[in-house]
Design an enzyme around this catalytic site. Structure first.
Site: not given
Length: 351
Positions: A245, A189
């Site tokens: 995750d 990001k």
């Protein structure tokens, strides 16, 4: 080969699926002339109940002295439903990853021809999907400083990465890509997060060392979208702890059942192999849990030792079971459903 394997069954359905993987491994060992010394140890809620710690020192010593760890699942609703609990099963998993140096989580996602219609996604979107996530496992927000201030009204979790942590995970990603289609995607990001900018610049600097690998960089939200649109456009993806995750759980359902996907957590000295599903406490003791993800995790374990034929034998038995409908209720689709033990027995008999 003589193998010492730490056996951490854990909680919920963990002991049931681990039992089936042990059956299969023992048959493989006999067939290929290996010797396996299983070394059981406590972890998770079972360890908390027994000794008050989710990853006891004794368990760590057993894991550290073993060639690999075969792991079931941890977790229990009584901890999930108690935000004030000071000791939790998941703390043991984080402690174990850190203590054993398991910094690279390898999460493959692939499809089975006989199960394409069971996926929540259309056949034409998932056919041919065969990708691998490498998730950094011992850094990031899960291990950063966390706490409360302003009399508990403000909470914080710090996300911290070092260049060395990024590089060692990226090396495994590049090396894996070289053995596959030579495509690598770095997921970050970087338009918002400084840690992501460190990830991107570190991987960019490494491209010259792997000139044959085609590297792309994508924002995590875009990858989350594309995983349900064109998952077969990806091959090897590397990413940080939190993003990995979430994305790997999203990817896990592409195959049609969470009970099918294996995983490995690797470090420099030892590997841990486990199914990606949780402890599924509602199914504990009912003989309905799908053991195939755990059995396929054992296949990954053999392959990590360089025993490719042994892993192949397990994979072929699983594929045969799926083709012949020897499956638990999550895959039975109204047909005959076999129990956890029965599927394990069938796989062991057909290796």
């Amino acid at each position: 080969m003589k193998l010492n394997i730490a056996l951490l069954a854990g909680d919920g359905i963990g002991p049931e699926v681990i039992d089936q993987a042990v059956k299969v491994c023992d048959v493989v060992a006999t067939k290929f002339n290996h010797e396996i010394n299983w070394k059981p140890a406590l972890t998770g809620a079972a360890a908390i109940d027994a000794v008050g710690e989710p990853y006891p020192d004794e368990t760590h010593e057993i894991c550290k002295s073993s060639d690999a760890v075969l792991f079931g699942a941890i977790g229990h609703p009584r901890f999930d439903n108690d935000p004030s609990a000071k000791v939790r099963p998941e703390q043991g998993l984080l402690k174990m990853r850190k203590a054993l140096g398991l910094f690279a989580n390898v999460r493959p996602t692939f499809t089975f021809p006989s199960l394409l219609e069971k996926s929540p996604l259309k056949r034409e979107r998932i056919e041919g999907t065969d990708l691998v996530f490498l998730r950094e496992l011992t850094g990031g927000i899960y291990f950063g400083e966390k706490g409360r201030r302003d009399d508990g009204e403000t909470a914080y979790d710090n996300c911290v990465y070092t260049r060395a942590e990024v590089k060692r995970l990226a090396v495994k990603g590049f090396e894996l890509a070289m053995t596959r289609s030579k495509k690598l995607c770095c997921v970050d990001k970087a338009n918002v997060l400084e840690t992501s900018r460190l990830w991107r610049e570190t991987v960019q600097a490494m491209e010259k060392d792997y000139p044959e690998v085609e590297v792309t960089y994508e924002f995590v939200d875009a990858v989350a979208m594309r995983l349900v649109q064109w998952p077969n456009s990806y091959d090897v993806l590397i990413t940080e702890n939190l993003f990995g995750d979430i994305l790997t759980d999203e990817a896990s359902v592409i195959s049609g059942s969470m009970g099918l996907m294996p995983s490995a957590s690797l470090g420099s000295d030892i590997g841990l192999f486990e199914p990606i599903h949780g402890s599924y406490p509602q199914a504990t003791g009912l003989n309905i849990a799908n053991p195939m993800a755990t059995v396929l995790s054992a296949a990954m374990m053999f392959e990590n030792f360089g025993l490719q034929e042994e892993g192949k034998a397990i994979r072929e038995a699983v594929n045969k079971a799926l083709n012949e409908g020897i499956v638990t209720e999550d895959l039975a689709d109204g047909g005959k459903a076999y129990g956890t033990k029965e599927v394990g027995d069938w796989l062991a008999a057909n290796v």
